[in-house]
Design a protein around this motif. Structure first.
Motif, short mmCIF file in Angstrom:
data_model
loop_
_atom_site.label_atom_id
_atom_site.label_comp_id
_atom_site.label_asym_id
_atom_site.label_seq_id
_atom_site.Cartn_x
_atom_site.Cartn_y
_atom_site.Cartn_z
N ASP A 100 0.84 -1.19 0.00
CA ASP A 100 0.00 0.00 0.00
C ASP A 100 0.88 1.25 0.00
O ASP A 100 2.11 1.16 0.12
CB ASP A 100 -0.96 -0.01 1.19
N LYS A 101 0.25 2.40 -0.12
CA LYS A 101 1.01 3.64 -0.26
C LYS A 101 1.94 3.89 0.92
O LYS A 101 3.11 4.25 0.75
CB LYS A 101 0.04 4.83 -0.44
N LEU A 210 1.45 -6.80 4.74
CA LEU A 210 0.66 -6.94 3.52
C LEU A 210 0.18 -8.39 3.40
O LEU A 210 0.74 -9.30 4.00
CB LEU A 210 1.45 -6.50 2.28
#
Length: 390
Positions: A100-101, A210
Protein backbone atom coordinates in the motif's frame (compact mmCIF):
# COMPACT_ATOMS: atom_id res chain seq x y z
CA UNK A 1 25.28 6.75 -5.44
CA UNK A 2 22.47 7.29 -7.96
CA UNK A 3 22.12 4.75 -10.76
CA UNK A 4 19.72 5.52 -13.59
CA UNK A 5 20.68 3.18 -16.45
CA UNK A 6 21.71 -0.37 -17.23
CA UNK A 7 25.22 0.77 -18.11
CA UNK A 8 25.59 2.63 -14.81
CA UNK A 9 24.39 -0.40 -12.85
CA UNK A 10 26.82 -2.72 -14.63
CA UNK A 11 29.68 -0.29 -14.01
CA UNK A 12 28.75 -0.10 -10.32
CA UNK A 13 28.62 -3.90 -10.11
CA UNK A 14 32.14 -4.13 -11.54
CA UNK A 15 33.33 -1.61 -8.95
CA UNK A 16 31.76 -3.60 -6.14
CA UNK A 17 33.27 -6.82 -7.47
CA UNK A 18 36.73 -5.25 -7.65
CA UNK A 19 36.41 -4.03 -4.07
CA UNK A 20 35.29 -7.47 -2.87
CA UNK A 21 38.00 -9.47 -4.61
CA UNK A 22 40.90 -8.98 -2.13
CA UNK A 23 38.87 -10.26 0.82
CA UNK A 24 36.97 -13.15 -0.72
CA UNK A 25 39.21 -15.92 0.64
CA UNK A 26 39.29 -14.60 4.23
CA UNK A 27 35.51 -14.16 4.17
CA UNK A 28 35.07 -17.73 2.98
CA UNK A 29 37.40 -19.06 5.66
CA UNK A 30 35.94 -16.98 8.47
CA UNK A 31 32.30 -17.73 7.72
CA UNK A 32 30.03 -16.76 10.59
CA UNK A 33 32.98 -16.06 12.86
CA UNK A 34 33.37 -12.64 11.25
CA UNK A 35 30.43 -10.60 10.01
CA UNK A 36 31.47 -9.19 6.59
CA UNK A 37 30.42 -5.66 7.52
CA UNK A 38 32.98 -3.88 5.33
CA UNK A 39 32.08 -5.90 2.24
CA UNK A 40 28.36 -5.34 2.78
CA UNK A 41 28.95 -1.62 3.34
CA UNK A 42 30.48 -1.50 -0.14
CA UNK A 43 27.38 -3.17 -1.57
CA UNK A 44 24.90 -1.09 0.40
CA UNK A 45 26.54 2.22 -0.56
CA UNK A 46 26.85 1.34 -4.26
CA UNK A 47 23.33 2.38 -5.26
CA UNK A 48 22.61 -1.15 -6.49
CA UNK A 49 20.01 -1.88 -3.80
CA UNK A 50 17.60 0.53 -5.49
CA UNK A 51 17.96 -0.45 -9.16
CA UNK A 52 14.55 -2.17 -9.34
CA UNK A 53 12.56 0.39 -7.35
CA UNK A 54 9.80 1.58 -9.74
CA UNK A 55 10.17 4.98 -11.37
CA UNK A 56 6.80 5.99 -9.88
CA UNK A 57 8.34 5.50 -6.44
CA UNK A 58 11.51 7.48 -7.13
CA UNK A 59 13.72 4.67 -8.41
CA UNK A 60 15.25 3.97 -11.82
CA UNK A 61 12.87 1.07 -12.51
CA UNK A 62 15.52 -1.09 -14.13
CA UNK A 63 14.44 -4.55 -15.15
CA UNK A 64 15.48 -8.21 -15.03
CA UNK A 65 18.33 -7.94 -17.57
CA UNK A 66 20.06 -5.40 -15.34
CA UNK A 67 19.35 -7.33 -12.16
CA UNK A 68 20.66 -10.60 -13.60
CA UNK A 69 23.85 -9.05 -14.91
CA UNK A 70 24.56 -7.20 -11.68
CA UNK A 71 24.11 -10.39 -9.64
CA UNK A 72 26.24 -12.42 -12.06
CA UNK A 73 29.13 -9.94 -12.01
CA UNK A 74 29.28 -9.81 -8.22
CA UNK A 75 28.78 -13.58 -7.83
CA UNK A 76 31.73 -14.29 -10.12
CA UNK A 77 33.90 -12.76 -7.38
CA UNK A 78 31.96 -13.47 -4.17
CA UNK A 79 28.68 -15.38 -4.54
CA UNK A 80 27.98 -15.18 -0.80
CA UNK A 81 27.88 -11.38 -0.86
CA UNK A 82 25.89 -11.56 -4.11
CA UNK A 83 23.27 -13.71 -2.37
CA UNK A 84 22.79 -11.37 0.59
CA UNK A 85 20.45 -8.97 -1.34
CA UNK A 86 18.59 -11.74 -3.22
CA UNK A 87 15.62 -11.55 -0.84
CA UNK A 88 15.87 -7.76 -0.84
CA UNK A 89 15.17 -7.63 -4.57
CA UNK A 90 12.23 -10.02 -4.19
CA UNK A 91 10.76 -7.79 -1.50
CA UNK A 92 11.18 -4.67 -3.64
CA UNK A 93 9.11 -6.48 -6.29
CA UNK A 94 6.50 -7.61 -3.76
CA UNK A 95 6.05 -4.04 -2.60
CA UNK A 96 5.67 -2.84 -6.18
CA UNK A 97 2.75 -5.17 -6.78
CA UNK A 98 1.10 -5.53 -3.37
CA UNK A 99 2.35 -2.77 -1.08
CA UNK A 100 0.00 0.00 0.00
CA UNK A 101 1.01 3.64 -0.26
CA UNK A 102 2.26 3.98 3.32
CA UNK A 103 4.34 0.80 3.17
CA UNK A 104 5.81 1.68 -0.22
CA UNK A 105 6.64 5.22 0.82
CA UNK A 106 8.34 4.10 4.02
CA UNK A 107 10.30 1.14 2.69
CA UNK A 108 11.22 2.51 -0.71
CA UNK A 109 12.51 5.61 1.04
CA UNK A 110 14.77 3.35 3.09
CA UNK A 111 15.94 1.40 0.04
CA UNK A 112 16.70 4.56 -1.93
CA UNK A 113 18.83 5.67 1.03
CA UNK A 114 20.91 2.47 0.78
CA UNK A 115 19.20 0.48 3.51
CA UNK A 116 18.72 -3.21 2.84
CA UNK A 117 15.72 -5.46 3.57
CA UNK A 118 16.60 -8.90 4.88
CA UNK A 119 14.33 -11.93 4.73
CA UNK A 120 12.94 -14.30 7.35
CA UNK A 121 10.71 -16.52 5.27
CA UNK A 122 11.79 -20.13 5.86
CA UNK A 123 11.52 -22.25 8.99
CA UNK A 124 12.79 -25.52 10.40
CA UNK A 125 10.79 -28.19 12.20
CA UNK A 126 7.79 -28.42 9.88
CA UNK A 127 7.14 -30.76 6.97
CA UNK A 128 9.01 -28.33 4.70
CA UNK A 129 10.61 -24.88 4.88
CA UNK A 130 7.32 -23.06 4.20
CA UNK A 131 5.32 -24.99 6.81
CA UNK A 132 5.03 -21.98 9.10
CA UNK A 133 4.56 -21.73 12.85
CA UNK A 134 5.26 -17.98 13.04
CA UNK A 135 2.14 -15.98 13.89
CA UNK A 136 0.98 -12.38 13.54
CA UNK A 137 -1.65 -11.75 16.19
CA UNK A 138 -3.09 -8.34 17.00
CA UNK A 139 -0.28 -6.63 15.14
CA UNK A 140 2.39 -8.51 17.14
CA UNK A 141 4.80 -10.98 15.58
CA UNK A 142 6.15 -14.14 17.25
CA UNK A 143 8.15 -16.97 15.73
CA UNK A 144 11.49 -18.45 14.81
CA UNK A 145 13.06 -18.46 11.34
CA UNK A 146 16.09 -19.98 9.66
CA UNK A 147 17.97 -19.44 6.34
CA UNK A 148 17.57 -15.71 7.01
CA UNK A 149 19.97 -14.47 4.34
CA UNK A 150 20.69 -10.77 4.77
CA UNK A 151 18.73 -10.36 7.99
CA UNK A 152 21.73 -10.10 10.30
CA UNK A 153 23.04 -6.90 8.70
CA UNK A 154 19.85 -5.42 7.26
CA UNK A 155 17.92 -2.32 8.26
CA UNK A 156 14.55 -4.09 7.94
CA UNK A 157 13.44 -7.72 7.98
CA UNK A 158 10.49 -9.12 6.06
CA UNK A 159 8.89 -11.97 8.02
CA UNK A 160 6.32 -14.42 6.69
CA UNK A 161 3.64 -15.49 9.14
CA UNK A 162 0.06 -16.69 9.45
CA UNK A 163 -2.49 -14.20 10.78
CA UNK A 164 -5.46 -14.81 13.07
CA UNK A 165 -7.39 -16.29 10.13
CA UNK A 166 -4.53 -18.60 9.12
CA UNK A 167 -3.76 -16.49 6.06
CA UNK A 168 -0.20 -15.91 4.86
CA UNK A 169 1.02 -12.36 5.51
CA UNK A 170 4.29 -10.51 5.27
CA UNK A 171 5.36 -8.25 8.12
CA UNK A 172 8.19 -5.72 7.82
CA UNK A 173 9.96 -4.92 11.09
CA UNK A 174 13.07 -2.86 11.85
CA UNK A 175 16.14 -5.00 12.43
CA UNK A 176 16.73 -3.24 15.76
CA UNK A 177 13.13 -3.48 16.98
CA UNK A 178 12.52 -4.76 20.50
CA UNK A 179 12.12 -8.53 20.49
CA UNK A 180 14.18 -9.17 17.33
CA UNK A 181 17.25 -11.39 17.68
CA UNK A 182 19.36 -12.57 14.73
CA UNK A 183 22.04 -15.16 15.37
CA UNK A 184 25.23 -16.33 13.66
CA UNK A 185 24.56 -20.07 13.94
CA UNK A 186 25.45 -20.68 10.31
CA UNK A 187 27.82 -23.60 9.86
CA UNK A 188 27.80 -24.86 6.28
CA UNK A 189 30.41 -25.84 3.71
CA UNK A 190 29.68 -23.07 1.19
CA UNK A 191 28.12 -19.60 0.88
CA UNK A 192 29.50 -19.17 4.37
CA UNK A 193 29.62 -15.35 4.45
CA UNK A 194 25.84 -15.10 3.94
CA UNK A 195 25.49 -16.02 7.66
CA UNK A 196 21.92 -17.18 7.01
CA UNK A 197 21.21 -18.39 10.54
CA UNK A 198 18.34 -18.17 13.02
CA UNK A 199 16.14 -15.14 13.67
CA UNK A 200 13.75 -15.01 16.61
CA UNK A 201 10.79 -12.65 16.96
CA UNK A 202 9.27 -12.32 20.42
CA UNK A 203 6.09 -10.25 20.52
CA UNK A 204 7.49 -7.76 17.98
CA UNK A 205 5.36 -4.81 16.94
CA UNK A 206 4.68 -5.05 13.19
CA UNK A 207 3.07 -1.87 11.85
CA UNK A 208 3.80 -2.58 8.17
CA UNK A 209 2.14 -5.68 6.74
CA UNK A 210 0.66 -6.94 3.52
CA UNK A 211 -1.45 -9.88 2.37
CA UNK A 212 1.22 -12.20 0.97
CA UNK A 213 -1.17 -15.03 0.12
CA UNK A 214 -2.73 -12.83 -2.54
CA UNK A 215 0.56 -12.68 -4.40
CA UNK A 216 0.30 -16.36 -5.33
CA UNK A 217 -3.46 -16.49 -5.91
CA UNK A 218 -3.04 -14.78 -9.28
CA UNK A 219 -0.57 -15.27 -12.15
CA UNK A 220 2.72 -13.79 -10.94
CA UNK A 221 6.39 -13.37 -11.78
CA UNK A 222 7.65 -12.74 -8.24
CA UNK A 223 8.97 -16.27 -7.95
CA UNK A 224 10.60 -16.21 -11.38
CA UNK A 225 12.30 -12.89 -10.69
CA UNK A 226 13.55 -14.13 -7.33
CA UNK A 227 14.85 -17.29 -8.96
CA UNK A 228 16.53 -15.23 -11.68
CA UNK A 229 18.95 -13.87 -9.06
CA UNK A 230 19.65 -17.41 -7.85
CA UNK A 231 20.33 -18.44 -11.46
CA UNK A 232 22.68 -15.49 -11.90
CA UNK A 233 24.60 -16.50 -8.77
CA UNK A 234 25.19 -20.00 -10.15
CA UNK A 235 26.25 -18.67 -13.55
CA UNK A 236 28.55 -16.22 -11.78
CA UNK A 237 30.16 -19.05 -9.80
CA UNK A 238 30.74 -20.93 -13.06
CA UNK A 239 32.42 -17.91 -14.61
CA UNK A 240 34.54 -17.33 -11.53
CA UNK A 241 35.74 -20.94 -11.49
CA UNK A 242 36.66 -20.74 -15.18
CA UNK A 243 38.52 -17.45 -14.62
CA UNK A 244 40.55 -18.95 -11.78
CA UNK A 245 41.28 -22.11 -13.78
CA UNK A 246 42.60 -20.00 -16.65
CA UNK A 247 44.81 -17.94 -14.34
CA UNK A 248 46.22 -21.02 -12.63
CA UNK A 249 46.92 -22.81 -15.91
CA UNK A 250 48.71 -19.78 -17.35
CA UNK A 251 50.65 -18.80 -14.25
CA UNK A 252 51.19 -21.76 -11.91
CA UNK A 253 50.34 -25.23 -13.24
CA UNK A 254 53.01 -27.70 -14.31
CA UNK A 255 52.27 -30.24 -17.03
CA UNK A 256 51.78 -33.81 -15.88
CA UNK A 257 54.57 -36.28 -16.51
CA UNK A 258 52.35 -38.03 -19.04
CA UNK A 259 51.78 -34.74 -20.90
CA UNK A 260 55.52 -34.03 -21.00
CA UNK A 261 56.15 -37.48 -22.45
CA UNK A 262 53.61 -36.63 -25.13
CA UNK A 263 55.45 -33.40 -25.95
CA UNK A 264 53.62 -30.74 -23.88
CA UNK A 265 55.86 -27.94 -22.63
CA UNK A 266 53.26 -26.40 -20.30
CA UNK A 267 50.06 -27.55 -18.61
CA UNK A 268 48.09 -25.48 -21.09
CA UNK A 269 49.72 -27.44 -23.95
CA UNK A 270 48.25 -30.71 -22.67
CA UNK A 271 45.60 -31.68 -25.26
CA UNK A 272 43.33 -33.13 -22.60
CA UNK A 273 43.53 -29.93 -20.55
CA UNK A 274 42.66 -27.93 -23.65
CA UNK A 275 39.71 -30.20 -24.36
CA UNK A 276 38.35 -29.84 -20.82
CA UNK A 277 38.95 -26.11 -20.73
CA UNK A 278 37.33 -25.57 -24.12
CA UNK A 279 34.32 -27.62 -23.14
CA UNK A 280 33.98 -25.74 -19.86
CA UNK A 281 34.32 -22.35 -21.58
CA UNK A 282 31.61 -23.26 -24.11
CA UNK A 283 29.23 -24.41 -21.38
CA UNK A 284 29.82 -21.30 -19.27
CA UNK A 285 29.01 -19.16 -22.31
CA UNK A 286 25.88 -21.22 -22.91
CA UNK A 287 24.81 -20.74 -19.27
CA UNK A 288 25.37 -16.99 -19.58
CA UNK A 289 23.31 -16.91 -22.76
CA UNK A 290 20.47 -18.88 -21.17
CA UNK A 291 20.50 -16.51 -18.19
CA UNK A 292 20.34 -13.48 -20.46
CA UNK A 293 17.50 -15.06 -22.44
CA UNK A 294 15.51 -15.73 -19.26
CA UNK A 295 16.05 -12.13 -18.13
CA UNK A 296 14.82 -10.80 -21.48
CA UNK A 297 11.77 -13.04 -21.27
CA UNK A 298 10.86 -11.68 -17.83
CA UNK A 299 11.40 -8.15 -19.10
CA UNK A 300 8.96 -8.75 -21.96
CA UNK A 301 6.32 -10.26 -19.65
CA UNK A 302 6.59 -7.56 -17.00
CA UNK A 303 6.24 -7.74 -13.25
CA UNK A 304 2.49 -8.38 -13.57
CA UNK A 305 1.93 -10.99 -16.31
CA UNK A 306 -1.07 -10.69 -18.60
CA UNK A 307 -2.28 -14.21 -17.85
CA UNK A 308 -1.29 -17.63 -16.58
CA UNK A 309 0.30 -18.57 -19.90
CA UNK A 310 2.63 -15.58 -19.74
CA UNK A 311 3.50 -16.34 -16.13
CA UNK A 312 4.31 -19.94 -17.05
CA UNK A 313 6.57 -18.84 -19.89
CA UNK A 314 8.60 -16.66 -17.55
CA UNK A 315 8.83 -19.26 -14.81
CA UNK A 316 10.01 -21.97 -17.19
CA UNK A 317 12.60 -19.73 -18.83
CA UNK A 318 14.16 -19.04 -15.44
CA UNK A 319 13.86 -22.69 -14.37
CA UNK A 320 15.94 -23.72 -17.38
CA UNK A 321 18.59 -21.09 -16.67
CA UNK A 322 18.81 -22.02 -13.00
CA UNK A 323 18.99 -25.78 -13.56
CA UNK A 324 21.55 -25.62 -16.35
CA UNK A 325 23.58 -22.87 -14.71
CA UNK A 326 23.83 -24.89 -11.50
CA UNK A 327 25.08 -27.95 -13.36
CA UNK A 328 27.67 -25.92 -15.24
CA UNK A 329 28.88 -24.27 -12.03
CA UNK A 330 29.37 -27.64 -10.34
CA UNK A 331 31.08 -29.18 -13.38
CA UNK A 332 33.42 -26.25 -13.93
CA UNK A 333 34.34 -25.98 -10.25
CA UNK A 334 35.20 -29.69 -10.20
CA UNK A 335 37.00 -29.81 -13.58
CA UNK A 336 39.20 -26.94 -12.40
CA UNK A 337 41.20 -29.48 -10.36
CA UNK A 338 41.32 -32.05 -13.14
CA UNK A 339 42.86 -29.39 -15.37
CA UNK A 340 45.14 -27.71 -12.84
CA UNK A 341 46.44 -30.73 -10.95
CA UNK A 342 47.24 -31.63 -7.37
CA UNK A 343 48.99 -28.39 -6.46
CA UNK A 344 45.76 -26.48 -7.10
CA UNK A 345 44.22 -28.21 -4.09
CA UNK A 346 46.55 -26.33 -1.71
CA UNK A 347 44.52 -24.60 1.00
CA UNK A 348 46.23 -21.27 0.36
CA UNK A 349 44.46 -20.95 -2.99
CA UNK A 350 41.01 -21.80 -1.57
CA UNK A 351 39.92 -22.90 -5.06
CA UNK A 352 37.58 -25.47 -3.56
CA UNK A 353 35.33 -22.60 -2.50
CA UNK A 354 33.85 -22.51 -6.02
CA UNK A 355 32.52 -26.07 -5.76
CA UNK A 356 31.45 -25.65 -2.12
CA UNK A 357 29.56 -22.46 -2.96
CA UNK A 358 27.91 -23.97 -6.04
CA UNK A 359 26.95 -27.18 -4.25
CA UNK A 360 25.52 -25.36 -1.22
CA UNK A 361 23.62 -22.77 -3.24
CA UNK A 362 22.37 -25.14 -5.95
CA UNK A 363 20.32 -27.17 -3.46
CA UNK A 364 18.35 -24.08 -2.47
CA UNK A 365 15.52 -25.74 -4.38
CA UNK A 366 15.56 -29.06 -6.29
CA UNK A 367 16.90 -28.88 -9.85
CA UNK A 368 15.15 -32.12 -10.79
CA UNK A 369 11.76 -30.49 -10.27
CA UNK A 370 12.72 -27.69 -12.62
CA UNK A 371 13.47 -30.17 -15.39
CA UNK A 372 10.27 -32.03 -14.47
CA UNK A 373 8.14 -28.91 -14.98
CA UNK A 374 9.90 -28.07 -18.25
CA UNK A 375 9.12 -31.54 -19.58
CA UNK A 376 5.55 -31.58 -18.25
CA UNK A 377 4.85 -28.33 -20.08
CA UNK A 378 6.41 -29.42 -23.39
CA UNK A 379 5.08 -32.98 -23.39
CA UNK A 380 1.70 -32.70 -21.72
CA UNK A 381 0.81 -28.96 -21.71
CA UNK A 382 0.89 -28.91 -17.90
CA UNK A 383 1.55 -25.43 -16.59
CA UNK A 384 4.11 -25.13 -13.80
CA UNK A 385 2.98 -24.47 -10.22
CA UNK A 386 2.32 -20.87 -9.29
CA UNK A 387 4.72 -20.50 -6.36
CA UNK A 388 7.96 -18.75 -5.46
CA UNK A 389 10.45 -21.60 -5.97
CA UNK A 390 10.29 -21.89 -9.77
Amino acid sequence: MTIDSHAAAVAAAHEVAAALAPGVIPRDRDGAATVPSDALAVLDSSGLLAITVPAADGGPGLGPPTLAEVARIIAAVDPAIAQVPQGHYLLVDVLAVHGDKQTRTTLYGEVLAGRRIGNALAERGGRHAQDLSTRLTGGRLSGRKYYTTGALTSAWIAVSALDDDGRLVLAFVPRDAAGVTVGTDWDVMGQRATISGTATFEDVEAPLTLDYARAYEVPQQLGARAQLVHAAIEVGIAGGALRDARAYLREKARPSTEAVRAGAATAADDPHVRHRYGRAAARVRAAEALLADAARTLDEIGLVPADAAAAARGSLAVAAAKAFGSEVALETASDLFQMCGTSATAAKYDLDRHWRNARTHSVHDPLDWKYHHLAAYDLADVQPPNHGQL
